[in-house]
Design a protein around this motif. Sequence first.
Motif, PDB file in Angstrom:
ATOM      1  N   ILE A   1       0.841  -1.204   0.000  1.00  0.00           N
ATOM      2  CA  ILE A   1       0.000   0.000   0.000  1.00  0.00           C
ATOM      3  C   ILE A   1       0.875   1.253   0.000  1.00  0.00           C
ATOM      4  O   ILE A   1       0.561   2.240  -0.683  1.00  0.00           O
ATOM      5  CB  ILE A   1      -1.008  -0.025   1.170  1.00  0.00           C
ATOM      6  CG1 ILE A   1      -2.080   1.019   0.899  1.00  0.00           C
ATOM      7  CG2 ILE A   1      -0.358   0.222   2.504  1.00  0.00           C
ATOM      8  CD1 ILE A   1      -3.289   0.866   1.762  1.00  0.00           C
TER       9      ILE A   1
ATOM     10  N   GLU B   1      -8.702  -0.770   3.066  1.00  0.00           N
ATOM     11  CA  GLU B   1      -7.533  -0.207   2.396  1.00  0.00           C
ATOM     12  C   GLU B   1      -7.808   1.176   1.834  1.00  0.00           C
ATOM     13  O   GLU B   1      -6.922   2.002   1.758  1.00  0.00           O
ATOM     14  CB  GLU B   1      -7.119  -1.112   1.229  1.00  0.00           C
ATOM     15  CG  GLU B   1      -6.955  -2.562   1.608  1.00  0.00           C
ATOM     16  CD  GLU B   1      -5.505  -2.935   1.769  1.00  0.00           C
ATOM     17  OE1 GLU B   1      -4.793  -2.936   0.768  1.00  0.00           O
ATOM     18  OE2 GLU B   1      -5.081  -3.194   2.913  1.00  0.00           O
ATOM     19  N   LYS B   2      -9.064   1.376   1.403  1.00  0.00           N
ATOM     20  CA  LYS B   2      -9.369   2.610   0.662  1.00  0.00           C
ATOM     21  C   LYS B   2      -9.031   3.882   1.432  1.00  0.00           C
ATOM     22  O   LYS B   2      -8.319   4.732   0.903  1.00  0.00           O
ATOM     23  CB  LYS B   2     -10.847   2.618   0.265  1.00  0.00           C
ATOM     24  CG  LYS B   2     -11.082   2.024  -1.120  1.00  0.00           C
ATOM     25  CD  LYS B   2     -12.456   2.447  -1.615  1.00  0.00           C
ATOM     26  CE  LYS B   2     -13.187   1.286  -2.263  1.00  0.00           C
ATOM     27  NZ  LYS B   2     -14.633   1.427  -2.173  1.00  0.00           N
TER      28      LYS B   2
ATOM     29  N   PHE C   1      -5.349   4.220   1.713  1.00  0.00           N
ATOM     30  CA  PHE C   1      -4.726   4.615   0.452  1.00  0.00           C
ATOM     31  C   PHE C   1      -4.933   6.107   0.198  1.00  0.00           C
ATOM     32  O   PHE C   1      -4.001   6.820  -0.183  1.00  0.00           O
ATOM     33  CB  PHE C   1      -5.324   3.791  -0.699  1.00  0.00           C
ATOM     34  CG  PHE C   1      -4.695   4.096  -2.019  1.00  0.00           C
ATOM     35  CD1 PHE C   1      -3.533   3.453  -2.405  1.00  0.00           C
ATOM     36  CD2 PHE C   1      -5.248   5.047  -2.862  1.00  0.00           C
ATOM     37  CE1 PHE C   1      -2.938   3.746  -3.622  1.00  0.00           C
ATOM     38  CE2 PHE C   1      -4.661   5.343  -4.077  1.00  0.00           C
ATOM     39  CZ  PHE C   1      -3.498   4.692  -4.456  1.00  0.00           C
TER      40      PHE C   1
ATOM     41  N   ALA D   1       0.614   3.856  -3.068  1.00  0.00           N
ATOM     42  CA  ALA D   1       0.219   5.238  -2.775  1.00  0.00           C
ATOM     43  C   ALA D   1       1.338   6.194  -3.167  1.00  0.00           C
ATOM     44  O   ALA D   1       1.089   7.252  -3.761  1.00  0.00           O
ATOM     45  CB  ALA D   1      -0.113   5.380  -1.290  1.00  0.00           C
TER      46      ALA D   1
END
Lengths: 388, 251, 312
Positions: free
Chosen positions: B57, B115-116, B119, B61
């Motif tokens: 991640i 995760e969203k 992120f 990102a």
Amino acid sequence: MSSLRSSLSLDRLGSVIAVLIGAALFASPFVIYRANRIVAGEGRMLADALPPSGSVGVMVLALAVAGCAALVRAPLIRLAAASIGLCAIFPAVGWSAGFITPPGNTFARVSPALGFWLLALAFALLAADALTRLRLSPWARLAALAVAAGAVALLLVSGAWNDLSLLKEYAGRADTFWREARQHLWLAFGSMAAACLVGLPLGILGHRVPRLRNAILQVLNVVQTVPSIALFGILIAPLGYLAAHVPLAAALGIRGIGAAPAFIALFLYSLLPVVANTVTGLRQVPAAVIDAARGMGLSARQRLWQVELPLAPPVILTGIRIVLVQNLGLATVAALIGGGGFGTFVFQGIGQTAIDLVLLGAIPTVALSFAAAIILDAIIDLTRRGSP
Amino acid sequence: MSAPSLLWRGAALVLLLLFITAPQLFAFAFEPLTVNGAPAIYNQGSLLSLTLSHLRIVFLATLASTILALGLGIFVTRPSGREFLPLSRSLVNIGQTFPPVAVLAIAVPLVGFGEKPTFIALFLYGLLPIFENTLTGLMEVSPQTLDAAKGMGMNPRQRLFQVELPLALPVILAGIRLSVIISLGTATIGSTVAAKGLGEVIIAGLQSNNVAFVLQGGLVVALLAVLIHDGLGMAERRVSAKLGRAADEVS
Amino acid sequence: MIEIEHLSKRYAETIVVDDVSLRMDEGTITVVVGTSGAGKSTLLRMINRLVEPSEGRVLIDGQDTMAIPEDQLRHRIGYVIQGYGLFPHRNVAENIATVPRLLGWDKRQIAARVDELLDLFQLDPAEFANKFPHELSGGQQQRVGVARALAAKPAVLLMDEPFGALDPVIRSKAQDDLVAIQRRLGTTVVLVTHDMNEAFQLGDRIAVMDQARLLQYATPAELLTRPAEAFVEQLVGTAERPFRLLSLLKVREAIEPGPAEGEPVSVTDTLRDALSRLIWTGREALPVADASGALVGRVSVKGIVAHGRSAP
Ligand SMILES: Nc1ncnc2c1ncn2[C@@H]1O[C@H](COP(=O)(O)OP(=O)(O)O)[C@@H](O)[C@H]1O
Ligand SMILES: [Mg+2]
């Protein structure tokens, strides 16, 4: 004639802002209505969010600001337009909350929605651009901050926002709020003060002893690299051991979990900017000046006090600005290990998916960092002027 | 690089790899920290897969922030984007007063857990240092060098890719490094919003009052951050040494 | 050949170059000289269109520069600035190869050209090709800067204070080298400087500028003997005039018949050098030898002094 035309031509940034305002007014809900604090809400467009006179008024005003942003370049006028826009929508969102909430319903929640945030963003961008272009003096910037703070305080005290969900969250936990606020400030400012007490002498030492300087900076640099929650975690074990085996430590309130590891971690993080900037501040004196001072027979100690230290404050203050902004933000994480502060609301809010509770913790944190940055920038500018 | 420092780095790397692949080997060291027979080594998932998720991640990102921030930085330093330069600088200044945690927390109600939001927070916050350093790097290129490039008939595109970006590279890399380090930390906190990552170990330890978990989570994250920081720093020094700039003594 | 016709540059209300017309012949060195802020650099930069003229035009070999796309124009014109603007991220060979690469020469051709130029500028390719600019001395950087400008064999070389950053000893050598290379390649050079000595040492013709205007455009000797304005006279330096004039002339031009005692001077020495030798040795006259060493006559204090007077 030509100057008139150029001042009326389309401004590109202004056009972007105007588009934002358009999107906010016509394509996004102004507020969200929810039957209670955790259910999903439904958006209300501006037209349904206020009585007709109010929504038309806000709309006309916002469009006027959009036009001004797109067509007028004079920064003062743009600043005025942005301020008027902000002065309209902030009370309006409170008004809307009162208007939408059914009378007597204490569960219903009204919060600002995308449309409001976009409008606020657009006006804030316009104001920020105008302020940047105006290149205000430090005092004027402080005055602008004071005016903004005063306006927010007025909104809060007058009760214009009392029907907003955010303030309802606050009303339910006013005592805790101020306790956590004190804790947050104590963590941020206390650790900063401790870092200054230790870091300034350490910086001076590093300046005088180059070998030590590199060692100190390298160690602090590694510390700075460690993510906050990891450092908290690493400190918990030794502090817990200390609390269990050293009665004095326990008596002083040192425990594995809680404010102690957070305070120590913030202190450690603060050291690097303080020490590094002290060293840089002392080193920035031009070699020729140092040479001249030596030529006149000033001893190392005299050079430090009479030449190097008087020139260092702006750079040292820059380090303190970094520390303060960093600490005010990092102190939020302390809540994870029971250290309190505004993070308490943030993490509670995440746990309950209550965005207003998150905002109750996040907004004061951001406001504090923002104010601290502006105030310290102004002070730095003022000390620069004092010692050219 | 001196032999001892190489040795240190190698040892740290081996230790980290060994710990995340075979943590049980280290159980003896964490046992004294446990109470009531609690497990000494994190047992709710594999440290290796947590580390990989964590890195994934952060990498994605940072990649996204780098692309956007570089693009924006280039745009506002071109004649066509100059109008946006003063504002974009103030925005970066203002943006940096936002704590990463706040960004993370505000993203959750908007996009849900997982995760969203992590992120989004990593991406948005990661933009700032890269954008700022891209600006600094591009604006630091000496006007003389640019004049010479123009005078030799390089078009704007050639000047950008053959002169400006290569010269700004060390500063841009420094921004990316800063961004990665901030992201590593924020991703750790991302575990509070159920993103898979090493923060889980620490959070699990805090929830079950298991200091051993907290400590090993903290150590793994810390070691990871220090090693990545160091590795990126080395890459940067290589690039700046080629340009004849004094590599920073520290950082 | 460069023809500058009624060239002007205005920034808002201020005029920086005011109606300048000049013709620079093929294969010559033209020096533009004047005090700082006179508009010299602006004039120079209008030739390769780094600055767009407000009025007037520039022709190179009869072709209007406006008719050529600006990047192509610049590929054909060498450009050297004070401080050289070498690319710090490229080594010497890559720096020199810049324009050939832009022009898409093939690799072997570029490598051969780089070596040729390094030789020409007395930089050993084996030692210098892979060095980075920060590893070079000021004089070496300067040579690389000029080599880079000449890489694509431009017919025209523009130089803006190219020696300004060098210390006097190296500067003098670099100036001599420039003249030698220019004579060999036949490049048309336009050089900007604020240093009168440099103008006299290098210029086939000198253009004197002040406050945006071209005051005089003439050979060095004309500038000395017939200054167009008081300002030119002052700039040239009244006390220096006779010596400047003598240093423009060669011994060849003051040979008298007859013998003389002492170490001979060469026909290619300047009269200034010859006079200096005469004064130092305390003689009235010295023998003159030609390139092969054969004596061809003598040169006398009286004869030289006659050449140092303002023209009748
Ligand atoms: N881009 C510009 N905008 C406004 N004025 C300029 C610009 N470039 C040069 N000038 C002005 O034009 C004058 C001549 O500049 P320049 O040609 O560089 O002089 P020189 O090379 O003779 O010292 C100076 O007064 C300078 O300030
Ligand atoms: Mg100039």
